[in-house]
Design an enzyme around this catalytic site. Structure first.
Site, PDB file in Angstrom:
ATOM      1  CE1 TYR A 188     -77.839  53.219 -17.776  1.00  0.00           C
ATOM      2  CE2 TYR A 188     -77.208  53.151 -15.489  1.00  0.00           C
ATOM      3  CZ  TYR A 188     -77.676  51.816 -16.248  1.00  0.00           C
ATOM      4  OH  TYR A 188     -78.619  51.412 -16.943  1.00  0.00           O
ATOM      5  N   GLY A 244     -79.850  43.563 -16.017  1.00  0.00           N
ATOM      6  CA  GLY A 244     -79.562  45.368 -16.713  1.00  0.00           C
ATOM      7  C   GLY A 244     -78.604  45.001 -16.620  1.00  0.00           C
ATOM      8  CB  CYS A 245     -77.004  48.792 -15.960  1.00  0.00           C
ATOM      9  SG  CYS A 245     -75.409  49.785 -15.278  1.00  0.00           S
ATOM     10  CG  PHE A 246     -72.853  45.385 -12.812  1.00  0.00           C
ATOM     11  CD1 PHE A 246     -72.168  46.799 -12.922  1.00  0.00           C
ATOM     12  CD2 PHE A 246     -71.528  44.531 -13.424  1.00  0.00           C
ATOM     13  CE1 PHE A 246     -70.953  47.288 -13.962  1.00  0.00           C
ATOM     14  CE2 PHE A 246     -70.283  44.714 -14.009  1.00  0.00           C
ATOM     15  CZ  PHE A 246     -70.158  46.208 -14.196  1.00  0.00           C
ATOM     16  CD1 TRP A 247     -72.407  49.826 -11.870  1.00  0.00           C
ATOM     17  CD2 TRP A 247     -72.473  51.855 -13.653  1.00  0.00           C
ATOM     18  NE1 TRP A 247     -71.225  50.310 -13.296  1.00  0.00           N
ATOM     19  CE2 TRP A 247     -71.260  51.484 -13.948  1.00  0.00           C
ATOM     20  CE3 TRP A 247     -73.398  52.387 -14.576  1.00  0.00           C
ATOM     21  CZ2 TRP A 247     -71.007  52.171 -14.354  1.00  0.00           C
ATOM     22  CZ3 TRP A 247     -72.850  53.038 -15.178  1.00  0.00           C
ATOM     23  CH2 TRP A 247     -71.050  52.789 -15.765  1.00  0.00           C
TER      24      TRP A 247
END
Length: 187
Positions: free
Chosen positions: A165, A22-25
């Site tokens: 986010y 998913g989102c790398f953050w």
């Protein structure tokens, strides 16, 4: 550097792995807490563009997945342990999606650096298969190239605590990490 960590003196050989969930953050902020993980770099892997940029990756135009490159001390934490944490932090049963993040850039993927990593990744997936009500769709593929993301993506959670986010999506994942793997976290 005089650091009195006996583990460091015994094993100076670091290893690397590349994971997409998913989102790398989300992966970035969680793996920064894990003991033995020395460096986390957000980036892109698995695509066809030789110089991917965030905007193109987000549009799904490059074929890349958002990933993190982990540099870790195998004397402190092994690849299998990292994969156990990785699978707990995202849903490996959803194809090209993690929550509201939809597209091939958010696919679940393990980009392997050698045959040992590939074998261990497939073994861990087989071991976890019964833990899920749907099949695990995590891609296991050789890493052809890792492209570091733009600097503003590195340690994004720490740098942008007011981002929506960062306030709503990342904290539950960090909390899951803290609850399930408190014995694996940095002091």
């Amino acid at each position: 550097m005089n650091d009195n960590n006996p583990r460091r003196e015994c094993n100076m050989a670091m290893e690397t792995c590349v994971l997409g969930g998913g989102c790398f953050w989300c992966l970035d902020t969680s793996f920064r807490l894990v003991e033995g993980v020395e460096q986390v770099v957000c980036g892109y892997a698995g695509g066809h563009d030789p110089a991917p940029r965030y905007e193109a990756v987000c549009r799904g135009a490059t074929g890349h997945a958002e990933v993190v490159e982990l540099t870790y001390d195998p004397a402190v934490i092994g690849f299998r342990d990292l994969l156990t944490i990785f699978f707990a932090l995202h849903d490996p049963t959803t194809l090209n999606r993690q929550g509201n993040d939809v597209g091939t850039q958010y696919r679940s993927a393990i980009f392997t650096l050698n045959e040992t990593q590939a074998r261990e990744a497939r073994e861990v997936i087989a071991e976890l298969e019964d833990d899920y009500s749907a099949p695990i769709v995590t891609e296991v593929a050789p890493l052809e190239a890792f492209h570091p993301a733009e600097e503003y993506h590195q340690d994004y959670f720490t740098k942008n605590p007011g981002n929506a986010y960062c306030q709503f999506v990342i904290p539950p994942k960090r909390q899951k990490l803290i609850q399930r793997f408190s014995d694996r976290l940095k002091g």
